[in-house]
Design an enzyme around this catalytic site. Structure first.
Site, mmCIF file in Angstrom:
data_model
loop_
_atom_site.group_PDB
_atom_site.id
_atom_site.type_symbol
_atom_site.label_atom_id
_atom_site.label_comp_id
_atom_site.label_asym_id
_atom_site.label_seq_id
_atom_site.Cartn_x
_atom_site.Cartn_y
_atom_site.Cartn_z
ATOM 1 N N CYS A 142 -5.308 -2.633 7.097
ATOM 2 C CA CYS A 142 -4.712 -3.798 6.445
ATOM 3 C C CYS A 142 -5.472 -4.075 5.149
ATOM 4 O O CYS A 142 -6.679 -4.278 5.178
ATOM 5 C CB CYS A 142 -4.787 -5.007 7.378
ATOM 6 S SG CYS A 142 -4.235 -6.527 6.595
ATOM 7 N N HIS A 168 -5.937 -0.778 16.434
ATOM 8 C CA HIS A 168 -6.620 -0.014 15.376
ATOM 9 C C HIS A 168 -7.858 0.613 15.990
ATOM 10 O O HIS A 168 -8.512 0.005 16.849
ATOM 11 C CB HIS A 168 -6.967 -0.924 14.196
ATOM 12 C CG HIS A 168 -5.781 -1.233 13.343
ATOM 13 N ND1 HIS A 168 -5.509 -0.558 12.180
ATOM 14 C CD2 HIS A 168 -4.764 -2.113 13.515
ATOM 15 C CE1 HIS A 168 -4.382 -1.025 11.643
ATOM 16 N NE2 HIS A 168 -3.894 -1.971 12.436
ATOM 17 N N ARG A 221 4.421 2.363 7.421
ATOM 18 C CA ARG A 221 4.218 0.975 6.960
ATOM 19 C C ARG A 221 2.714 0.638 6.989
ATOM 20 O O ARG A 221 2.066 0.541 5.965
ATOM 21 C CB ARG A 221 5.019 0.002 7.844
ATOM 22 C CG ARG A 221 5.177 -1.394 7.253
ATOM 23 C CD ARG A 221 3.963 -2.272 7.366
ATOM 24 N NE ARG A 221 3.571 -2.534 8.752
ATOM 25 C CZ ARG A 221 2.448 -3.143 9.083
ATOM 26 N NH1 ARG A 221 1.597 -3.562 8.159
ATOM 27 N NH2 ARG A 221 2.133 -3.326 10.354
ATOM 28 N N ASP A 222 2.132 0.515 8.185
ATOM 29 C CA ASP A 222 0.722 0.104 8.289
ATOM 30 C C ASP A 222 -0.180 1.164 7.659
ATOM 31 O O ASP A 222 -1.232 0.842 7.101
ATOM 32 C CB ASP A 222 0.355 -0.101 9.771
ATOM 33 C CG ASP A 222 -0.734 -1.134 9.977
ATOM 34 O OD1 ASP A 222 -1.345 -1.562 8.990
ATOM 35 O OD2 ASP A 222 -0.986 -1.515 11.140
ATOM 36 N N ASN A 241 -4.737 2.915 12.565
ATOM 37 C CA ASN A 241 -4.211 2.626 13.908
ATOM 38 C C ASN A 241 -4.625 3.733 14.861
ATOM 39 O O ASN A 241 -5.072 4.793 14.444
ATOM 40 C CB ASN A 241 -2.681 2.597 13.872
ATOM 41 C CG ASN A 241 -2.144 1.543 12.950
ATOM 42 O OD1 ASN A 241 -1.969 1.775 11.766
ATOM 43 N ND2 ASN A 241 -1.901 0.374 13.494
ATOM 44 N N HIS A 248 -0.683 -3.477 19.588
ATOM 45 C CA HIS A 248 -0.855 -2.815 18.283
ATOM 46 C C HIS A 248 -2.356 -2.655 18.067
ATOM 47 O O HIS A 248 -3.068 -3.638 17.905
ATOM 48 C CB HIS A 248 -0.214 -3.701 17.211
ATOM 49 C CG HIS A 248 -0.399 -3.238 15.802
ATOM 50 N ND1 HIS A 248 0.588 -2.569 15.108
ATOM 51 C CD2 HIS A 248 -1.437 -3.355 14.949
ATOM 52 C CE1 HIS A 248 0.156 -2.306 13.883
ATOM 53 N NE2 HIS A 248 -1.082 -2.773 13.755
#
Ligand code: COA
Ligand code: ZN
Length: 318
Positions: free
Chosen positions: A240, A209, A15-16, A249, A207
């Site tokens: 993002c 990065h 996803r990310d 990430n 979460h």
């Protein structure tokens, strides 16, 4: 160090990570990667997002990916959702957990989901109702929790207000996201020491990065505060599209390797995970940031040069 015995890693690479890739990744390759992650023993996977296909064209095949994956009992399959429409799609697609998104800073929330924070919270209330009716769990993530690429510092009092609203609408899990790698370990500790006692019973996730090489230090700081849930992305994929300067990430296999070396269990097979990272790198077609897939685990050994071996055997004989 005060380290937990076990940590739960949630893989967010499909996803990310995938969302920022400009070339469409075929649905069957997305499914393949999720299945490989499942097979490596990853306990939680954020498979995709149910967002506007105009906002994130790469993930327009969310339903097909969810329908195609092989689900292992015990593994939790989640998807990111910004609004009620996304929640209905995710529930119909059979996700185990809905991950919601709102930012701690107004400008990032507007850039990301075209809503004010208050408008997002109203949408997330509807998401909570849909999730409740469908018997789907809900975890609420907060982007730019530790700093915003547009506004800079995010006051912790402001972050706390957003957490309180999410808890009020039914969140039992809160994810604090360092969207563009602005957090540092001291700040992570200060924020967690303030928030954790004020919201007892909440399951916290960090979460991270690795934009400024502080992701693993930040995770260590959070573990010392008692956090045991961490998002990570295979190969270090990610970023993002709605936050300038965002990059990948924390890399899943690098994190799992680090935890394993410290005897913190994850239940994940590192050898298989490294193979998944190499497969993802092949699919993406460029080198990914992950370091352990290049260096091998720290248990890797090399034969010494002949000159060293000769001297060593001489020393042994003498
Ligand atoms: N899934 C699919 N389509 C959706 C949707 C969803 N969850 N939410 C809205 N849409 C559709 C609407 O039906 C509408 O379609 P139409 O143009 O065919 O009528 C269109 O998208 C616009 O809807 P609107 O409610 O006006 O939304 P918007 O244009 O203001 O966009 C979001 C708001 C939240 C839908 C959009 O910004 C978005 O999806 N953002 C996600 C960003 C993201 O994934 N960021 C990742 C980093 S966390
Ligand atoms: Zn992220």
């Amino acid at each position: 160090m005060r380290l937990p015995e076990h940590v739960t890693v949630c893989e967010v690479g499909t996803r990310d990570g995938f969302q920022i890739e400009p070339e469409f990744i075929p649905t069957e390759q997305k499914v393949e990667v999720v299945d490989l992650l499942t097979d490596a023993g990853v306990p939680r996977i954020e498979v995709t997002s149910f967002v506007s296909p105009k906002a994130v064209p790469q993930l327009r095949d969310a339903e097909a990916v969810m329908a195609g994956i092989r689900r292992r009992p015990g593994t939790r399959y989640a998807a990111l959702v910004p609004n009620d429409k996304g929640a209905a799609r995710a529930a119909d697609a059979g996700v185990d957990v809905i991950h919601t998104v709102v930012s701690a800073s107004e400008s990032h929330n507007l850039a990301n989901v075209n809503m004010t924070i208050a408008e997002s919270i109203a949408k997330l209330r509807a998401v909570g109702q849909i999730a409740g009716r469908a018997g789907v769990a809900m975890n609420c993530g907060i982007s730019t929790s530790f700093g915003c690429p547009f506004e800079g510092d995010v006051p912790v009092a402001h972050l706390e207000t957003v957490v309180a609203r999410l808890v009020d609408l039914g969140a039992r899990g809160i994810g604090l996201a360092d969207t563009t790698g602005m957090a540092n370990p001291r700040q992570v500790t200060e924020v967690l020491e303030r928030l954790m006692p004020r919201f007892p019973g909440i399951e916290w996730t960090l979460h991270t990065h690795d934009t400024r090489a502080m992701a693993i230090p930040n995770i260590l700081a959070a573990m010392e505060c008692g956090v045991t849930n961490f998002d990570a992305s295979i190969g270090g994929l990610g970023g993002c599209p709605f936050a300038p300067g965002a990059s990948g990430n924390v890399c899943t296999e690098d994190l799992v390797h680090c935890l394993g070396a410290m005897r913190v269990a994850t239940g994940i097979d590192l050898t298989k995970l490294i193979a998944v990272a190499k497969r993802v790198q092949h699919i993406i077609g460029r080198p990914l940031p992950g370091q352990v897939m290049k260096a091998g685990p720290s248990t890797r050994r090399y034969a010494p040069p002949d000159s060293v071996s000769a001297k060593l055997s001489g020393a042994t004989r003498a």
